[in-house]
Design a protein around this motif. Structure first.
Motif, PDB file in Angstrom:
ATOM      1  N   TYR A 224       0.836  -1.208   0.000  1.00 31.18           N
ATOM      2  CA  TYR A 224       0.000   0.000   0.000  1.00 31.18           C
ATOM      3  C   TYR A 224       0.871   1.259   0.000  1.00 31.18           C
ATOM      4  O   TYR A 224       0.530   2.263  -0.642  1.00 31.18           O
ATOM      5  N   LEU A 225       2.000   1.209   0.712  1.00 32.36           N
ATOM      6  CA  LEU A 225       2.900   2.355   0.757  1.00 32.36           C
ATOM      7  C   LEU A 225       3.547   2.604  -0.602  1.00 32.36           C
ATOM      8  O   LEU A 225       3.625   3.736  -1.070  1.00 32.36           O
ATOM      9  N   SER A 226       4.023   1.528  -1.234  1.00 31.91           N
ATOM     10  CA  SER A 226       4.711   1.672  -2.514  1.00 31.91           C
ATOM     11  C   SER A 226       3.743   1.862  -3.675  1.00 31.91           C
ATOM     12  O   SER A 226       4.107   2.408  -4.713  1.00 31.91           O
ATOM     13  N   MET A 232      -5.300   3.599   2.434  1.00 33.27           N
ATOM     14  CA  MET A 232      -4.993   2.348   3.122  1.00 33.27           C
ATOM     15  C   MET A 232      -3.642   2.427   3.833  1.00 33.27           C
ATOM     16  O   MET A 232      -3.492   1.922   4.959  1.00 33.27           O
ATOM     17  N   ALA A 233      -2.665   3.045   3.186  1.00 30.27           N
ATOM     18  CA  ALA A 233      -1.332   3.144   3.775  1.00 30.27           C
ATOM     19  C   ALA A 233      -1.361   3.916   5.097  1.00 30.27           C
ATOM     20  O   ALA A 233      -0.666   3.549   6.058  1.00 30.27           O
ATOM     21  N   SER A 234      -2.172   4.958   5.162  1.00 32.28           N
ATOM     22  CA  SER A 234      -2.274   5.765   6.388  1.00 32.28           C
ATOM     23  C   SER A 234      -2.905   4.974   7.523  1.00 32.28           C
ATOM     24  O   SER A 234      -2.443   5.042   8.668  1.00 32.28           O
ATOM     25  N   VAL A 235      -3.949   4.226   7.216  1.00 32.44           N
ATOM     26  CA  VAL A 235      -4.600   3.406   8.247  1.00 32.44           C
ATOM     27  C   VAL A 235      -3.633   2.354   8.773  1.00 32.44           C
ATOM     28  O   VAL A 235      -3.499   2.166   9.986  1.00 32.44           O
ATOM     29  N   TYR A 236      -2.942   1.672   7.865  1.00 34.86           N
ATOM     30  CA  TYR A 236      -1.975   0.658   8.286  1.00 34.86           C
ATOM     31  C   TYR A 236      -0.832   1.285   9.086  1.00 34.86           C
ATOM     32  O   TYR A 236      -0.347   0.685  10.049  1.00 34.86           O
ATOM     33  N   SER A 237      -0.412   2.480   8.706  1.00 34.22           N
ATOM     34  CA  SER A 237       0.662   3.160   9.430  1.00 34.22           C
ATOM     35  C   SER A 237       0.230   3.514  10.853  1.00 34.22           C
ATOM     36  O   SER A 237       1.007   3.368  11.804  1.00 34.22           O
TER      37      SER A 237
END
Length: 271
Positions: A224-226, A232-237
């Motif tokens: 999600y980050l790449s 999604m990347a923000s939630v996972y972070s």
């Protein structure tokens, strides 16, 4: 007075540098589209949060497995790092400098180069695509941090207190566990925390050595980050940050209780 003002200004600047990115992550967790040059998001969405909650069982298993794996690596790093630190600080032996250089090699060799080389060896040894292989490769990269912290702490306190305890009748094991270990608890906490975060955030080594069969939180989060999926990347972070803070808080409580017991014991004996 001037020093106090400067310290306050520095703390404020550091706080802003930490809080602004965190605020950005929180906003992006509820944002579907936020294009330049608009100051506020154009489209809000709960898509990322709904996806996380819809996969509660899968995510729970992933969290538990990642935490357990990283905790194993962290504890092994502290145990091995403690023995290594004591050997380097208290003993002189042939090849001491060369061996110390070997312990810091993971700092010097890029992870991609190291991973490609060790992957070939792990395939020959049957450790590739296994949890044991991932633990070993994480341990290699986290061990230098633990060793360095513990060496500094061991040099600071020395071994005079242990020798005093032995004079008063304690054996070697008792002198270490009852005297040195409690005093080193803050350093052990730092070593444990650093080793844990190195293992928990490791992506490339886990992917290559684990072969996709060993799934950790970093493995799921990194695409999600790449891929540019900021929602999604923000939630996972944020989940990553939350888990890390909880684990570190547990470490802190344990060390606080150990230090409290030390104070109680020393007060009892009038020290």
């Amino acid at each position: 007075m001037k020093k106090n003002k400067i310290n306050k200004i520095i703390l404020i600047i550091v706080g802003i540098c930490i809080l602004l990115p965190l605020l950005n992550l929180i906003i992006w967790s509820f944002t579907e589209r936020w294009a330049w040059p608009d100051l506020l998001p154009q489209t809000y969405s709960l898509r990322a949060l709904n996806e996380i909650f819809s996969r509660k069982e899968e995510m729970t298993k992933l969290f538990v497995s990642s935490i357990v794996l990283s905790m194993i690596v962290a504890m092994l790093s502290v145990i091995i790092g403690m023995m290594t630190a004591r050997a380097f600080v208290f003993y002189d032996f042939k090849g001491k400098r060369q061996l110390y250089f070997v312990t810091i090699l993971p700092f010097l060799i890029p992870a991609t180069v190291f991973a490609m080389g060790i992957h070939v060896l792990f395939i020959k040894w049957g450790l590739s695509n296994s949890i044991l292989g991932v633990i070993i490769v994480h341990l290699i990269y986290s061990l230098p941090y633990a060793t360095r912290f513990l060496m500094d702490g061991t040099m600071a306190i020395g071994n005079k207190l242990e020798e005093q305890a032995k004079v008063l009748g304690a054996n070697t094991f008792q002198a270490f566990t009852k005297v040195t270990l409690p005093i080193l608890s803050p350093v052990i906490l730092s070593s444990l925390s650093m080793s844990y975060i190195v293992s928990f955030s490791q992506y490339f080594l886990t992917l290559l050595i684990g072969g996709g069969k060993v799934k950790t939180f970093a493995i799921v989060m990194f695409p999600y980050l790449s891929g540019g999926n900021r929602n999604m990347a923000s939630v996972y972070s944020l989940v990553f940050l939350g888990i890390t803070l909880i684990i570190f808080s547990i470490f802190k409580i344990i060390v606080w209780k150990i230090n409290k017991n030390i104070n109680v014991n020393t007060d009892f004996y009038g020290i």
